[in-house]
Structures are given as structure tokens and as C-alpha cells.
Design a protein around this motif. Sequence first.
Motif, PDB file in Angstrom:
ATOM      1  N   ASP A   1       3.076   1.990   2.613  1.00  0.00           N
ATOM      2  CA  ASP A   1       3.778   2.399   3.950  1.00  0.00           C
ATOM      3  C   ASP A   1       5.048   1.804   4.043  1.00  0.00           C
ATOM      4  O   ASP A   1       5.427   0.823   3.343  1.00  0.00           O
TER       5      ASP A   1
ATOM      6  N   GLU B   1       0.720  -1.185  -0.013  1.00  0.00           N
ATOM      7  CA  GLU B   1       0.123   0.114  -0.024  1.00  0.00           C
ATOM      8  C   GLU B   1       0.872   1.183   0.177  1.00  0.00           C
ATOM      9  O   GLU B   1       0.266   2.350  -0.192  1.00  0.00           O
TER      10      GLU B   1
ATOM     11  N   THR C   1       6.609   6.637   6.490  1.00  0.00           N
ATOM     12  CA  THR C   1       5.508   7.009   5.389  1.00  0.00           C
ATOM     13  C   THR C   1       4.502   6.154   5.721  1.00  0.00           C
ATOM     14  O   THR C   1       4.396   4.951   5.403  1.00  0.00           O
ATOM     15  N   THR C   2       3.318   6.940   6.008  1.00  0.00           N
ATOM     16  CA  THR C   2       1.836   6.324   6.114  1.00  0.00           C
ATOM     17  C   THR C   2       0.827   7.362   6.182  1.00  0.00           C
ATOM     18  O   THR C   2       1.139   8.544   6.222  1.00  0.00           O
ATOM     19  N   GLU C   3      -0.262   7.026   6.210  1.00  0.00           N
ATOM     20  CA  GLU C   3      -1.365   8.230   6.379  1.00  0.00           C
ATOM     21  C   GLU C   3      -1.767   8.223   7.770  1.00  0.00           C
ATOM     22  O   GLU C   3      -1.745   9.237   8.197  1.00  0.00           O
ATOM     23  N   THR C   4      -1.808   7.259   8.782  1.00  0.00           N
ATOM     24  CA  THR C   4      -1.971   7.312  10.143  1.00  0.00           C
ATOM     25  C   THR C   4      -0.806   6.391  11.003  1.00  0.00           C
ATOM     26  O   THR C   4      -0.701   5.533  10.580  1.00  0.00           O
TER      27      THR C   4
END
Length: 188
Positions: free
Chosen positions: A104, A102, A117-120
Motif C-alpha cells: 500500500d 504489503e 495504491t491499495t485494495e480497499t
Amino acid sequence: MQNIFSTLQRGLARLWSRGVVQRLDSGKACQSVDVALLAGETKAGMEYLEPYGFTSTAHAGAEGIALFLAGDRSHGIVINVADRRSRLKSLKSGEVAIYTDEGDSIVLKRGRLIEATTETFVINAKNKVVLNTQQVETPGKITAAQSIVSQAEVQDKTGSLSTMRAQYNTHDHKGDSGGITGKPNQQM
């Protein structure tokens, strides 16, 4: 002599094979994997041995190595499953990364820099999180569910909290009759 080498070559070929993951079952203490091996051979429920402290559940289509002790194809193990479709590319020599399909990632970069690196990003710490650093920066806001407690000065771009408190405690106003009011009865 040719016959001896042919027999030895066949025996060695039975010790290992490259495989493509068909399905992984991560619900057991040791994951099991169904793999398609070379020459159309398939094996179901092979144990997938992972390095201590690391685990992953690869997608179908990932590749691995199947080992068969003493060439016994009835019970083998799978090691080193990798997926070239989502592998991070262009790392510098010596860099290390953990990643997902994805996007991350956690990359241990050259120059002693770790980049996540990620969204949350969630940290579940029962007792405390300690940041032993000189500075923390964010381009966004900080939100707290409880009071923020500081052992040192709190300040923003226009001044400090202690400066604001001193200014409040000593301020006065011009009264309606033209006189100056007294200092506040209640100090901040």
C-alpha cells in the motif's frame, strides 16, 4: 594528547548507536522499542520518538538510531526507524511517499499528482465528503446505498434524464383499432 582524543572518541561513541528493532510496543502514549545495538549490546523498553502527526509500527529487523543524552546508556531514546526491506524505490527527486510492507502507498508525485495504491480505500467522514473537481472518472461501477441526488443534468451514453422524461411525457401509441392513444395520464 593521544589519550585526550581517545577519551573524547569513546565519549562521543557513547552518545549514539545504530540499532536493529527486536520488538515494538505501540500500545503506549510513546511507543517503546527493544533494540540490538552495535557490539552485541541490547536495550529494552527504549522510548521511540516519532514526528508529530506520523506514527508507524515497524517490523522486527527495521533499523533506527539510539541516542543517549550525556552518554548515559541507562536511559536512551530511539529516533528515525526505517525498514529498507519494504522502502519504495526509484522515486523522482522531490517526491514523497507513505508506504507499508504489503504494497500500500500514497505517493506525492511530480506534476502535482497524488497516487494511492491499495485494495480497499475507506473514507470515514461523519458529515460530508466534498470533491472540488471538474471531473471524476472510474472504470468500474458506482454503487450507492441511498438515492443519488444531482443539482445538474444526469446523463449516460445515449441521452439525458430530462430528455428521457420529455420523451415519455409526450409519447403515444397506436391503438388496437388503428387510432392513436392520448398522452400518458401521469407525467414522469
